[in-house]
Design an enzyme around this catalytic site. Structure first.
Site, PDB file in Angstrom:
ATOM      1  N   ASP A 380      -0.204  -7.711  -0.960  1.00 20.18           N
ATOM      2  CA  ASP A 380      -1.026  -6.633  -0.403  1.00 20.18           C
ATOM      3  C   ASP A 380      -2.241  -7.255   0.268  1.00 20.18           C
ATOM      4  OD1 ASP A 380      -2.226  -4.183   0.198  1.00 20.18           O
ATOM      5  OD2 ASP A 380      -3.331  -4.197  -1.702  1.00 20.18           O
ATOM      6  N   ASP A 484       0.221  -0.457   4.997  1.00 22.47           N
ATOM      7  CA  ASP A 484      -0.071  -0.019   3.629  1.00 22.47           C
ATOM      8  C   ASP A 484       0.214   1.465   3.415  1.00 22.47           C
ATOM      9  OD1 ASP A 484      -2.114   0.749   5.287  1.00 22.47           O
ATOM     10  OD2 ASP A 484      -3.696  -0.286   4.195  1.00 22.47           O
ATOM     11  N   HIS A 536      -6.036   9.453  11.745  1.00 23.02           N
ATOM     12  CA  HIS A 536      -6.537   9.648  13.106  1.00 23.02           C
ATOM     13  C   HIS A 536      -6.034  10.946  13.720  1.00 23.02           C
ATOM     14  CE1 HIS A 536      -8.361   5.760  12.822  1.00 23.02           C
ATOM     15  NE2 HIS A 536      -7.200   5.263  12.415  1.00 23.02           N
TER      16      HIS A 536
END
Length: 690
Positions: A380, A484, A536
């Site tokens: 990650d 992610d 967004h």
């Protein structure tokens, strides 16, 4: 034979008129036939062979029960022999198998080896066959290297003074020694169409070769009917150079093969018995592939043209080769009789196998243990930390490694490879089998190529980066990469609330806002890999500026960064402090948590900021509901618990009626990015297709 009481059972093709009623030869040799079983179902195809085996299995139990043999002698690799061996094994009768361990083509191999596995004792012909039986885990103390019993008769009988009388009887008065051909071609049951083609080409070549030829009818296997049809279509039975016969007595057949100019076809006689005489042989096709042969055999395995077969006839016809005794020396029968005398009828009937030594039982070979320890390496890449974890099939993080995420590409890749290598080494000691590497990273990712296209501003020098290749080259493992948000959705699909849900959305509420969309059980990436950039989605035309450069995005209202920015503004204006809240030290950075705590303690300014953030996030999620209509929304990240109630309330107030009932849940997963990265590996590498 004084010490044995012989009982003869005759079945199969021996009792068929078309194949010569060969049981009469047994009677002519002064053997009493105890039972005759008509077991052949005519048809000469695969189904007829199966039905013949079944019919034999129906009839044999009564005969075997009546005869009660101490030892049943089974020869060779015919399908009726398989029926006999099967019946005897199930009726606890000892079986001696003759000529096991050999290798050839077609279904005969499988039948021969199956009979060997059913048999208790073996009399084989060659040293190689003996080794094959031992390799098949047969007890070497029950294997006799005897040689081929038919060699006893042919080596003793082939020097007959009347051999020319026999030749002329079958081929006419004008034929000369070594100036004729014996042709015997059987169908290959695993490739009937090709064997018929080879048979046709062989007959064409023989017609062109223009020599006296004795053609024997093929055996009763599937495909023989079509081969006979080909023979008759070409007029072989009426051709002056040919004599077509269904059967020749063995003693006479020996003379015909011994003195032939060549033998052609795919009969085992060509690769076995003919070698004892040095007779030239042309072996066609795959039926005898793997058989041991003498130098007298010329193989035409790819017999695909008449010219190729004709050329082989030109090379072989009329030659003489040294006699080969690969299959025996003429003393097989005395050896077999002596071997039979050594069988102890009082020893346990249960057959035992001699398996080679194997590794001692290891718990890791247990299927449940394997399922628990099959693992993935998860990586990650966050804005602050670089984390690597060993994740089991069940979603358990076995071990986790954390380091600060370096600021440059070179140091970051070096650290990734170092941490992954360390984890792979540790996995061995933790009894974890690493199946692959999954990488979760911020930014836009092309998962098909394993390339990070554009990164977030939080991770520097991380655009247009091929991350798959260096990791795969270093670890020699397959590598999967995704962003992610998508990884969080995959984690929910495999380990969380999304398990078994066909359509759902995961929204990450952390430093930024992201997520992933699962539609029809598949992750949506979009044409340019920017689908599910949920942070967004614009909810206002003139809202606050977002890090993407636009205004009014959900992330500019509801992300951890946005809340921190508002918390600092209130703090600077001395509007964040409330009674019961510890005073912030000047050096301490203000965070979103301070804003949330202030709101909980009744700070109206903080409450207003959070109310606006919750409304923005709720409206954004309503837009998602109206576009893809999922059945579930899962909130993930550090702010998920705070946003769950406000988002559900906004949906109830502002969504279309058909979408208002969609449930919003808070994720139970502590490490969605790592678990999602691991799920990419575990789902693909353990997938089974049935």
């Amino acid at each position: 034979m004084g010490e044995f009481e012989l009982k003869v059972v005759v079945l199969g093709a021996h009792l068929i008129d078309d194949y010569g009623n060969t049981f009469r030869m047994i009677e002519q040799d002064d053997f009493d036939i105890g039972s005759k079983l008509h077991t052949i179902v005519r048809g000469e195809d695969e189904a007829a062979m199966v039905e013949s085996v079944g019919l034999a299995l129906v009839k044999l139990p009564d005969v075997l029960h009546r005869l009660r043999p101490d030892v049943l002698v089974v020869h060779g690799d015919r399908f009726d022999a398989l029926a006999l061996a099967t019946a005897a094994a199930l009726m606890n009768i000892r079986i001696l198998h003759l000529e096991g361990g050999e290798v050839s083509g077609t279904i005969d191999d499988s039948i021969r080896h199956a009979i060997s596995k059913l048999a208790h004792y073996h009399a084989c012909c060659t040293r190689t066959a003996e080794q094959h039986l031992i390799a098949m885990c047969e007890d070497h103390t029950r294997i006799l290297l005897a040689g081929c019993p038919s060699y006893d008769k042919l080596l003793a009988a082939h020097h007959r003074d009347d051999y020319m009388d026999i030749i002329r009887n079958w081929l006419g008065d004008n034929v000369k020694e070594h100036d004729y051909i014996v042709a015997l071609q059987h169908p290959v049951t695993t490739d009937i169409k090709n064997s018929i083609k080879i048979y046709e080409l062989m007959l064409d070549a023989l017609i062109s070769f223009n020599k006296k030829t004795l053609v024997l009818f093929p055996n009763i296997d599937a495909g023989s009917k079509e081969m006979v049809r080909v023979m008759r279509k070409k007029g072989v039975e009426q051709h002056p150079n040919f004599r077509a016969v269904k059967h020749v007595p063995f003693e006479q057949f020996i003379q015909l093969v011994c003195h032939a100019g060549a033998m052609i076809g795919n009969s085992s006689c060509g690769v076995r018995e003919a070698g004892a005489f040095g007779t030239p042989v042309i072996n066609l096709g795959s039926r005898q592939t793997g058989r041991e042969t003498g130098e007298n055999v010329l193989h035409v395995r790819d017999a695909d043209t008449q010219n190729k077969i004709y050329h082989a006839l030109e090379l072989q016809f009329g030659k003489r080769y040294p006699c080969s005794k690969i299959y025996g020396d003429g003393n097989a029968v005395p050896r077999i009789l002596k071997f039979l005398q050594t069988i102890d009828l009082d020893e346990p009937l249960q057959k035992t196998f001699c398996f080679p030594p194997v590794k001692e039982w290891d718990i890791s070979q247990d299927i449940d243990h394997i399922l628990e320890t099959q693992s993935a390496l998860a990586v990650d890449l966050g804005g602050t930390n670089l984390r690597v974890a060993i994740v089991s099939m069940r979603g358990k993080i076995v071990k986790k490694y954390t380091q600060a995420n370096p600021k440059t590409y070179e140091t970051r890749m070096e650290l990734i490879l170092k941490m992954c290598t360390e984890a792979v080494i540790d996995a061995v000691h933790l009894n974890c089998r690493i199946l692959g590497v999954g990488v979760s990273t911020g930014g836009r990712v092309n998962p098909q190529e394993g390339v990070i296209l554009h990164s977030t501003k939080l991770i520097q020098e991380w655009s247009s980066i091929d991350i798959r290749t260096p990791i795969s080259d270093a670890l020699h493992l397959p590598v999967w990469v995704d962003n992610d948000g998508n990884c969080a959705a995959l984690a929910e699909k495999k380990f969380g609330h999304g398990k078994g849900v066909e359509n759902f959305v995961t929204v990450i509420t952390g430093t930024g806002i992201g997520g992933g969309i699962i539609q029809h059980n598949e992750l949506i990436h979009g044409s340019t890999f920017c689908a599910a950039e949920l942070g967004h989605i614009m909810v206002s035309l003139d809202g606050p500026e977002c890090m993407c450069g636009s205004r009014g995005c959900i992330e500019a209202y509801a992300s951890g960064m946005a809340l921190q920015k508002e918390a600092k503004r209130l703090h600077d204006e001395e509007l964040l402090e409330v009674e019961g809240m510890l005073d912030l030290k000047k050096a301490e950075s203000v965070s979103a948590i301070h804003l949330i705590n202030a709101a909980r303690l009744g700070n109206h300014k903080a409450e207003a900021v959070l109310r606006t953030a919750g409304m923005a996030l709720g409206v954004g999620i309503i837009n998602i509901l109206h576009m893809v209509n999922p059945s579930l929304v899962i909130l993930s990240g550090v702010l998920a618990a705070h946003y769950q109630a406000p988002v559900q309330q906004v949906i109830g107030q502002r969504a279309l009626t058909s979408a208002q009932s969609i449930q919003v849940l808070t994720s139970d997963l502590e490490e969605p990015a790592l678990l999602g990265a691991a799920s990419m590996v575990l789902d693909y590498t353990t997938r089974r297709i049935y």
